[in-house]
Design a protein around this motif. Structure first.
Motif, PDB file in Angstrom:
ATOM      1  N   GLY A  19       0.779  -1.241   0.000  1.00 33.48           N
ATOM      2  CA  GLY A  19       0.000   0.000   0.000  1.00 33.48           C
ATOM      3  C   GLY A  19       0.804   1.280   0.000  1.00 33.48           C
ATOM      4  O   GLY A  19       0.240   2.373   0.028  1.00 33.48           O
ATOM      5  N   SER A  23       3.572   0.105  -6.899  1.00 31.39           N
ATOM      6  CA  SER A  23       3.066  -0.184  -8.250  1.00 31.39           C
ATOM      7  C   SER A  23       2.790   1.108  -9.011  1.00 31.39           C
ATOM      8  O   SER A  23       3.027   1.180 -10.225  1.00 31.39           O
ATOM      9  CB  SER A  23       1.765  -0.977  -8.202  1.00 31.39           C
ATOM     10  OG  SER A  23       1.878  -2.033  -7.315  1.00 31.39           O
ATOM     11  N   THR A  24       2.288   2.106  -8.307  1.00 29.47           N
ATOM     12  CA  THR A  24       1.970   3.385  -8.950  1.00 29.47           C
ATOM     13  C   THR A  24       3.256   4.046  -9.451  1.00 29.47           C
ATOM     14  O   THR A  24       3.313   4.543 -10.588  1.00 29.47           O
ATOM     15  CB  THR A  24       1.227   4.298  -7.945  1.00 29.47           C
ATOM     16  OG1 THR A  24       0.160   3.549  -7.364  1.00 29.47           O
ATOM     17  CG2 THR A  24       0.678   5.525  -8.615  1.00 29.47           C
ATOM     18  N   ARG A 155      -8.375  -0.169  -2.500  1.00 27.69           N
ATOM     19  CA  ARG A 155      -7.937  -0.895  -3.700  1.00 27.69           C
ATOM     20  C   ARG A 155      -8.519  -2.304  -3.759  1.00 27.69           C
ATOM     21  O   ARG A 155      -9.050  -2.718  -4.779  1.00 27.69           O
ATOM     22  CB  ARG A 155      -6.393  -0.963  -3.741  1.00 27.69           C
ATOM     23  CG  ARG A 155      -5.840  -1.584  -5.013  1.00 27.69           C
ATOM     24  CD  ARG A 155      -4.330  -1.775  -4.944  1.00 27.69           C
ATOM     25  NE  ARG A 155      -3.955  -2.717  -3.899  1.00 27.69           N
ATOM     26  CZ  ARG A 155      -2.705  -2.957  -3.538  1.00 27.69           C
ATOM     27  NH1 ARG A 155      -1.710  -2.318  -4.107  1.00 27.69           N
ATOM     28  NH2 ARG A 155      -2.438  -3.829  -2.589  1.00 27.69           N
ATOM     29  N   ASN A 186       5.302   9.174  -0.218  1.00 31.07           N
ATOM     30  CA  ASN A 186       3.976   9.176  -0.853  1.00 31.07           C
ATOM     31  C   ASN A 186       2.898   9.495   0.188  1.00 31.07           C
ATOM     32  O   ASN A 186       2.080   8.641   0.540  1.00 31.07           O
ATOM     33  CB  ASN A 186       3.727   7.824  -1.528  1.00 31.07           C
ATOM     34  CG  ASN A 186       2.397   7.789  -2.256  1.00 31.07           C
ATOM     35  OD1 ASN A 186       1.794   8.812  -2.526  1.00 31.07           O
ATOM     36  ND2 ASN A 186       1.929   6.588  -2.562  1.00 31.07           N
TER      37      ASN A 186
HETATM   38  P1  ADP Z   1       1.655  -0.966  -3.569  1.00 34.17           P
HETATM   39  O1  ADP Z   1       2.027  -1.453  -4.930  1.00 34.17           O
HETATM   40  O2  ADP Z   1       2.827  -0.368  -2.824  1.00 34.17           O
HETATM   41  O3  ADP Z   1       0.934  -1.987  -2.732  1.00 34.17           O
HETATM   42  P2  ADP Z   1      -0.162   0.832  -5.002  1.00 34.17           P
HETATM   43  O4  ADP Z   1       0.730   1.608  -5.873  1.00 34.17           O
HETATM   44  O5  ADP Z   1      -1.017  -0.228  -5.619  1.00 34.17           O
HETATM   45  O6  ADP Z   1       0.624   0.238  -3.717  1.00 34.17           O
HETATM   46  O7  ADP Z   1      -1.106   1.881  -4.236  1.00 34.17           O
HETATM   47  C1  ADP Z   1      -2.170   1.422  -3.407  1.00 34.17           C
HETATM   48  C2  ADP Z   1      -3.473   2.096  -3.828  1.00 34.17           C
HETATM   49  O8  ADP Z   1      -3.423   3.459  -3.446  1.00 34.17           O
HETATM   50  C3  ADP Z   1      -3.719   2.097  -5.346  1.00 34.17           C
HETATM   51  O9  ADP Z   1      -5.085   1.936  -5.573  1.00 34.17           O
HETATM   52  C4  ADP Z   1      -3.244   3.472  -5.781  1.00 34.17           C
HETATM   53  O10 ADP Z   1      -3.945   3.944  -6.906  1.00 34.17           O
HETATM   54  C5  ADP Z   1      -3.550   4.333  -4.554  1.00 34.17           C
HETATM   55  N1  ADP Z   1      -2.588   5.421  -4.337  1.00 34.17           N
HETATM   56  C6  ADP Z   1      -1.249   5.321  -4.288  1.00 34.17           C
HETATM   57  N2  ADP Z   1      -0.703   6.517  -4.029  1.00 34.17           N
HETATM   58  C7  ADP Z   1      -1.713   7.398  -3.921  1.00 34.17           C
HETATM   59  C8  ADP Z   1      -1.804   8.813  -3.668  1.00 34.17           C
HETATM   60  N3  ADP Z   1      -0.712   9.553  -3.468  1.00 34.17           N
HETATM   61  N4  ADP Z   1      -3.026   9.366  -3.638  1.00 34.17           N
HETATM   62  C9  ADP Z   1      -4.143   8.609  -3.843  1.00 34.17           C
HETATM   63  N5  ADP Z   1      -4.136   7.303  -4.063  1.00 34.17           N
HETATM   64  C10 ADP Z   1      -2.939   6.689  -4.110  1.00 34.17           C
END
Ligand code: ADP
Length: 214
Positions: A19, A23-24, A155, A186
């Motif tokens: 979280g 991935s983002t 998510r 983040n």
């Molecule tokens: P990870 O891969 O580290 O588990 P993700 O990149 O999938 O995390 O992010 C988790 C969720 O939060 C996703 O649905 C993503 O779109 C959302 N998210 C990530 N960063 C932000 C942000 N700065 N603001 C809003 N939503 C975010």
């Protein structure tokens, strides 16, 4: 016009905690024409393609983890392998070496193609499985725990209890932050995350260019 080729791309690991936004961040790198290789996808590919691995998994977890058509029943394997730590260790010891071999294969193909200035490996478990020496630089995506919990709930609908269990299996994010070459915070909007990622991307691109001159 001749296309630019990159003979010696930088190999960059991107990691974080569940979280935190790993991935983002990797999606942004992909938009900027980096090669992004996902470690989980490579693990799945190893299980689908490697007969010897399939044989060892069946011996360890029972042949019912594959259905009649040879397709893996991922939820049954997860149920068996995450029952306790010993079973998880058995799964990891079988899958991780093959996953790393597949990662290296794809990395080498991308390097050989000369198309990418940066090759990014999207891998949650870089430190957990001790592969940090594979990389020229490691980027850790950090975020406060309550935000991570909320983002994962939105998510995947993951409960607070499930989230806690997942977090407890990972090395604390504070530790990974200490070991990182670059940390992306983040704790703001997605647009702010894009901007912070761009700064790290620019720094990595400068490193790639100076590597080329050496
Ligand atoms: P990870 O891969 O580290 O588990 P993700 O990149 O999938 O995390 O992010 C988790 C969720 O939060 C996703 O649905 C993503 O779109 C959302 N998210 C990530 N960063 C932000 C942000 N700065 N603001 C809003 N939503 C975010």
């Amino acid at each position: 016009m001749r296309k630019q080729t990159y003979k010696d791309p930088l190999i960059v690991g991107v990691t974080g905690g569940i979280g935190s936004g790993q991935s983002t961040v990797c999606k942004f790198f992909e938009e900027w024409k980096c090669k992004v290789i996902n470690a989980d996808a490579k693990a799945k590919e190893a299980i689908q393609r490697n007969r010897q691995l399939q044989y060892e998994l069946k011996k360890t977890f029972g042949s019912d983890i594959f259905n009649k058509n040879g397709k893996l029943n991922t939820s049954l394997l997860a149920e068996k392998a995450f029952r306790n730590e010993l079973e998880t260790l058995k799964l990891n010891q079988l899958v991780h070496p093959r996953m790393v071999a597949n990662l290296i294969d794809e990395m080498e193909q991308a390097r050989f193609s000369g198309r990418y200035p940066l090759i990014v490996i999207d891998a949650a478990l870089i430190y957990e499985i001790s592969i940090e020496k594979m990389f020229d630089a490691i980027v850790v995506v950090n975020a406060p725990m309550p935000l991570r919990r909320q983002r994962v709930r939105e998510r995947d609908g993951m409960s607070a209890k499930q989230f806690k269990e997942r977090v407890e299996k990972q090395i604390p994010l504070e530790e990974k932050v200490k070991w990182a070459d670059y940390v992306i915070e983040n704790d703001g909007t997605l647009d702010e995350l894009r901007q912070s990622t761009k700064k790290v991307y620019d720094a990595l691109m400068r490193k790639t260019r100076s590597k080329k001159r050496n």
